[in-house]
Structures are given as structure tokens and as C-alpha cells.
Write a protein that holds these residues in place. Structure first.
Motif, PDB file in Angstrom:
ATOM      1  N   ALA A   1      37.496  26.684  -9.140  1.00 41.60           N
ATOM      2  CA  ALA A   1      37.147  25.468  -8.387  1.00 41.60           C
ATOM      3  C   ALA A   1      38.244  24.422  -8.500  1.00 41.60           C
ATOM      4  O   ALA A   1      38.601  23.759  -7.517  1.00 41.60           O
TER       5      ALA A   1
ATOM      6  N   ASP B   1      28.107  23.680 -14.023  1.00 46.21           N
ATOM      7  CA  ASP B   1      28.306  24.743 -13.034  1.00 46.21           C
ATOM      8  C   ASP B   1      29.266  24.222 -11.955  1.00 46.21           C
ATOM      9  O   ASP B   1      29.820  23.124 -12.091  1.00 46.21           O
ATOM     10  N   GLU B   2      29.460  24.965 -10.906  1.00 51.32           N
ATOM     11  CA  GLU B   2      30.473  24.570  -9.921  1.00 51.32           C
ATOM     12  C   GLU B   2      30.090  23.309  -9.146  1.00 51.32           C
ATOM     13  O   GLU B   2      30.912  22.734  -8.446  1.00 51.32           O
TER      14      GLU B   2
ATOM     15  N   ARG C   1      32.546  16.986  -6.631  1.00 51.81           N
ATOM     16  CA  ARG C   1      31.468  17.980  -6.482  1.00 51.81           C
ATOM     17  C   ARG C   1      30.136  17.438  -7.001  1.00 51.81           C
ATOM     18  O   ARG C   1      29.087  17.627  -6.371  1.00 51.81           O
TER      19      ARG C   1
ATOM     20  N   VAL D   1      34.815  30.711 -12.725  1.00 51.49           N
ATOM     21  CA  VAL D   1      34.409  30.046 -11.481  1.00 51.49           C
ATOM     22  C   VAL D   1      34.811  28.562 -11.492  1.00 51.49           C
ATOM     23  O   VAL D   1      35.133  27.980 -10.445  1.00 51.49           O
ATOM     24  N   LEU D   2      34.827  27.961 -12.675  1.00 48.67           N
ATOM     25  CA  LEU D   2      35.202  26.541 -12.761  1.00 48.67           C
ATOM     26  C   LEU D   2      36.724  26.377 -12.683  1.00 48.67           C
ATOM     27  O   LEU D   2      37.220  25.429 -12.050  1.00 48.67           O
TER      28      LEU D   2
END
Ligand SMILES: Cc1cc2nc3c(=O)[nH]c(=O)nc-3n(C[C@H](O)[C@H](O)[C@H](O)COP(=O)(O)OP(=O)(O)OC[C@H]3O[C@@H](n4cnc5c(N)ncnc54)[C@H](O)[C@@H]3O)c2cc1C
Length: 493
Positions: free
Chosen positions: A107, A350-351, A390, A103-104
Motif C-alpha cells: 500500500a 489493515d490496509e 486511507r 499488504v501494508l
């Protein structure tokens, strides 16, 4: 908007100190590299009413972002969707055997285009084609791609980022070294910092963004920019943040004393001869020479890759100063050393850039999970932009949900992780600390790059012993960071 400020007397933290300056802010950004400045910009843009304070040890252009010896940086961009998919696949592949979160990596690829557009808006000096559009380059571990741009004149880049933050109302303080994160009941509440004269400032905040760079400055031979004491991982470890990939640093071979890049892959193809410390000449074995073609795809040491044997061949012949005399065909002997360049490890985020500690974000070189053991060239600068943005947005966007921290007294916050210890060995504290830092630099230099060194455990025990002996908070944090690196690499090789 400026942070509010007041002083408190008699903290009990240090017998020589009577006043602690206390500041209140909403978003506290630690570090003024590419990650910290991007996080501040994003926080201010997200929540124009928020008080955003950035503190850093360096003043002016500092760290590996703005003061590195190349004065230029490459950054991954993903002009097409296909490029984005390739970046994700490559980041996951080269990240082994480290810890990469899909997921990273996703991103990074998803936001790359927007972050690049932001940088163009800022007027950064990209190397351009004749038609004025930024030139696209290949990158380490991704030799066939054409996704990376390069910008130069890093002092100017620093000014562009900082000016943007100032225009949006950010407050920037330099010459302050963070010595501890304030964490209570599993929640980050601020940070304690000290100036060069030992005056302490406590910054209380609703959200804290760590952007303090990586551990390369702790090594005897390194290429990191000045202004970073190198102990971000020690700070994060003490705060209880989950760390990953700590022991995976990039090492580049460079000549001494100028630290100029020395291209192992190109030299190995010509045939290498090493002069060992006892004067004997040792040619590169044929089976290792065959690895030169694979080594050609990247400049840094490749963790977990077969071509790392080429690097190990040189590492086995290091002299007492961590260097080796080596000759490529038809050249004179050159003295080269493995330079710690940048770390791939840090707080797992996390994201949104959140660490495992509530209210504590991390971005840039002190965050990890978007890279693993190895990373694609230019992906770190991209990570500073993607996760800086982010983290800044999320931190500023969730302020109202966080409790007020103004009721917390300083003495209440003084715990073992912030207070210095009074014990110590012989000599004055600065002398002893210098000695400990020197020992740490050589311990990391001689043990880390080899990865499979039988002396790793002894080196860790020695750092632990030194840590117990020092009262100085800088040396203790540095030693703890060194222990993080050695422990990780010992348990993953
Ligand atoms: C020579 C060289 C070339 C590189 N080339 C590339 C490249 O082309 N592409 C790429 O993607 N990556 C490259 N890298 C890696 C990349 O430049 C860095 O990883 C990245 O810039 C780190 O950004 P950062 O904001 O996280 O940290 P930094 O830029 O290192 O900034 C850290 C900031 O934190 C401050 N700080 C640190 N500790 C403290 C403390 N305790 N208290 C207060 N302040 C503190 C420092 O003063 C500084 O302001 C290169 C690195 C080097 C050394």
C-alpha cells in the motif's frame, strides 16, 4: 460544520471537577501531525457533509512532523513501477525480525505517487533541481535508490496542511491532551481529553483516528519534536488494540548538548577510541571496525543486523548520564549519546488503517505493520500520508453504517481505563509524577537501545511498581507505554 457541544454535571470522574464539556462529531482525529492533518483532509474530501474534529496537545507546529530539530523531512516516493517494487522488497527485508505485513508495504508503494502529487499541489517547499523539479535522494537502508524527496520549512508545511483542512470545513482544537479512548463493547466511541487547567472534554464520535505520534519523547535523550507527551501506545494498549513492533525504535547517535547528528559509520572507519567512565581508553576492536562499511548504509541502529555490534560497543561504555566520550582519529573527544528518534511500532492496522478495535483507526508513528524492526528512510513520512489518507477516507466513508452514539451517558463510560485512581505515595501528585517520569526516561534510556540488557526484566518490574504508586493519569499512561516497550524488546531478543 461544527461539532455540537453541551456540558454535563457531576461526572464522578474527579472530585474537584463539576463540569465535563461534551462534544459530538462524526470523525474524531487525535493529533495534528502529518498523519492527523492528512487524515482530516481525506475525511473531509471523502464526505463533505461530515463533521471532522481534530484535537491535539500541541498548538501550532508540534510533534516530530512540524517541530523537529532538523526543520526538514525526507519522504519516499516511487516515480516508477520498478521503484515501487523495490520499496516493497526493501521494506520487507529490513523489517525483519519485526512484524511486516506485505499488504501494508505494498500500500505504501502503490499510493506513494498520488500522495506526493497531493503534496506538490499543496505547494510544499521541496528541495529542487535547477529545472525546478524535486531532487531525488538515497535513503537509510536503501543507499542505492533515488526515490526520496526532501521538504523544508516545517512550520510552513503545517500551515499548508491545516489551511487545507480548514477550507474543507474541519474543526481544529489545540491544547487538549487525550487521556483515554472511550471503548464500549469492543467499539471505539470517542475520547476524553483535558486542557492545561484540568478541564475535561468528552468527544463522542462515529469513528476515531489515532494519530498521536510515537514514544521517543519518553526517553531521556531524544530528538522528537515538542508537544507530544509520548504515551500513544499506552492509550492504544488500554483500548485493547493489538500492538506490534513496540520495542523497535530508531536511535541516532548525536553529540551533547546540541543533539547534532554524529555519524558513527564515518567515524568508525577512521578508528575509534572510547574513554570509559573510569578513565581508561578502549580502542574499537578490529573485527568491529570491519562492520563500519555495513553501518554506512544507514544512520539509525539496525535491529537484528550484524553492524549493531558497533553501536553496542559504545553502549557498553555509557556513563551515568547515558553518554560516552569518544574520539575518532585526529579529533578531540566528543560526548555522544544514543537519541530516541522515532518508533517503528504501534497499532497493527489493515490496509484501511483500521486497528483491531472496531471504529478505531491509527496512522503515522503510532501505527505499524508497514514497517518492522527497521524501516527505509523517508518511509515514515510516506506512511503518514498513505495511511492518514486511507484511514480518513474509510472512516468518513462508512459513517452511515455506524450506530448513533448520542444515547451514551458520561457516567456509563467511566471505567477503570478513564478514571484516575486515588492511591499514591508521599509528596504531592505533580511531584510524584515528575519523579516517575524522570525514572521512566532513564530506565528507557539505559535499557532499550542495548536490546540484550540483562536488566530489562528488573526495569519492567520497577515501572510496574511505579505505575501502581501513581494516581496521575499522565504518569500512568507514560509508565504503561514504557512497559510496552520493555516487554516487547525483552521478549524479542
Ligand atoms: C529529528 C527527526 C527527523 C526525522 N526525519 C524523518 C525523515 O526525514 N523521514 C521520515 O520518514 N521520518 C522522519 N522522522 C520521523 C517522522 O518525522 C515522524 O515519525 C512523523 O512525522 C510522525 O508523524 P505523526 O503525525 O505520526 O506524529 P507527530 O508529528 O509526532 O504528531 C503527533 C501529534 O499528536 C499530538 N499528541 C500526541 N499525544 C497527544 C495526546 N495524548 N493528546 C493530544 N495530542 C497529542 C501532538 O501534539 C502532535 O500534534 C524524523 C523524526 C525526527 C524526530
Amino acid at each position: 460544520m461544527r461539532p455540537t457541544r453541551r456540558t454535563s454535571r457531576g461526572s464522578g470522574m474527579d472530585h474537584t471537577r463539576t463540569h465535563i464539556t461534551r462534544h459530538e462529531t462524526d470523525v474524531l482525529v487525535l493529533g495534528a501531525g502529518l498523519a492527523g492533518l492528512r487524515a482530516a483532509w481525506a475525511a473531509l474530501a471523502e464526505n463533505p457533509g461530515a463533521r471532522v474534529t481534530v484535537i491535539s496537545a500541541g498548538s501550532g507546529p508540534s510533534g516530530s512532523s512540524f517541530a523537529n530539530l532538523h526543520d526538514r523531512l525526507g519522504m519516499q516516493t516511487c516515480p516508477t513501477d520498478e521503484d515501487a517494487a523495490d520499496l516493497v522488497a526493501e521494506a520487507l527485508a529490513v523489517g525483519r525480525p519485526g512484524h511486516v505485513e506485505p499488504v501494508l508495504a505494498q500500500a505504501l508503494a502503490t499510493d506513494a505517487r498520488e500522495r506526493f502529487e497531493d503534496m506538490k499541489d499543496l505547494g510544499l517547499p521541496f528541495i529542487a533541481r535547477q529545472n525546478g523539479s524535486p531532487e531525488l535522494f538515497s535513503a537509510c537502508f536503501s543507499p542505492a535508490s533515488r526515490r526520496a524527496v526532501v521538504f523544508e520549512d516545517l512550520g510552513r508545511v503545517f500551515t499548508a496542511f491545516k489551511t487545507r483542512g480548514e477550507e474543507l470545513g474541519g474543526h481544529f482544537l489545540s491544547g487538549l491532551t487525550v487521556r483515554g479512548l472511550v471503548v464500549r463493547d469492543g467499539r471505539a466511541l470517542g475520547a476524553l481529553a483535558e486542557d492545561a487547567r484540568g478541564r475535561a472534554s468528552l468527544f463522542m464520535a462515529k469513528a476515531v483516528i489515532m494519530a498521536l505520534g510515537g514514544p521517543a519523547p519518553l526517553f531521556a535523550h531524544n530528538q522528537a519534536g515538542p508537544g507530544n507527551p509520548g504515551f500513544s501506545l499506552g492509550l492504544l494498549g488500554r483500548a485493547g488494540a493489538r500492538l506490534v513492533n513496540q520495542g523497535y525504535l530508531q536511535y541516532m547517535w548525536a553529540s551533547l548538548p546540541d543533539r547534532a547528528f554524529w555519524n558513527l559509520a564515518a567515524k568508525a572507519r577512521q578508528g575509534l577510541v572510547v574513554r570509559s567512565p573510569d578513565g581508561g581508553l578502549v580502542p574499537l576492536p578490529d573485527d568491529l571496525a570491519e562492520l563500519a562499511a555495513e553501518r554506512k548504509t544507514h544512520c539509525p541502529f539496525g535491529h537484528g543486523l550484524p553492524d549493531a555490534e558497533l553501536d553496542r560497543f559504545l553502549l557498553r561504555h555509557l556513563d551515568a548520564e547515558g553518554a560516552v566520550m569518544v574520539r575518532a582519529a585526529a579529533e578531540d573527544f566528543t560526548r555522544v549519546a544514543p537519541m530516541a528518534h522515532a518508533g517503528n511500532g504501534g497499532a497493527l492496522i489493515d490496509e484501511h488503517g483500521q486497528t483491531s478495535v472496531a471504529g478505531l483507526y491509527a496512522c503515522g508513528e503510532c501505527a505499524s505493520g508497514m514497517h518492522g524492526a527497521n524501516r527505509i528512510g523517508g518511509a515514515m513520512v510516506l506512511a503518514t500520508q498513505v495511511f492518514g489518507t486511507r484511514a480518513g477516507r474509510h472512516a468518513a466513508g462508512t459513517l452511515k453504517k455506524n450506530p448513533e452514539s448520542s444515547d451514551i451517558s458520561f457516567s456509563e463510560l467511566m471505567n477503570d481505563s478513564l478514571a484516575p485512581r486515588s492511591q499514591g505515595g508521599r509528596g504531592t501528585e505533580p511531584d510524584r509524577d515528575r519523579e516517575h517520569l524522570h525514572a521512566l526516561a532513564w530506565s528507557l534510556q539505559m535499557n532499550m537501545a542495548m536490546q540484550k540488557s540483562p536488566t530489562l526484566e528488573a526495569a519492567r518490574a520497577e515501572l510496574s511498581r511505579r505505575r501502581e504508586q501513581t494516581a496521575g493519569w499522565r504518569a500512568r499512561l507514560a509508565l504503561e507505554t514504557g512497559m510496552e516497550l520493555l516487554t516487547h524488546i525483552a521478549s524479542h531478543n
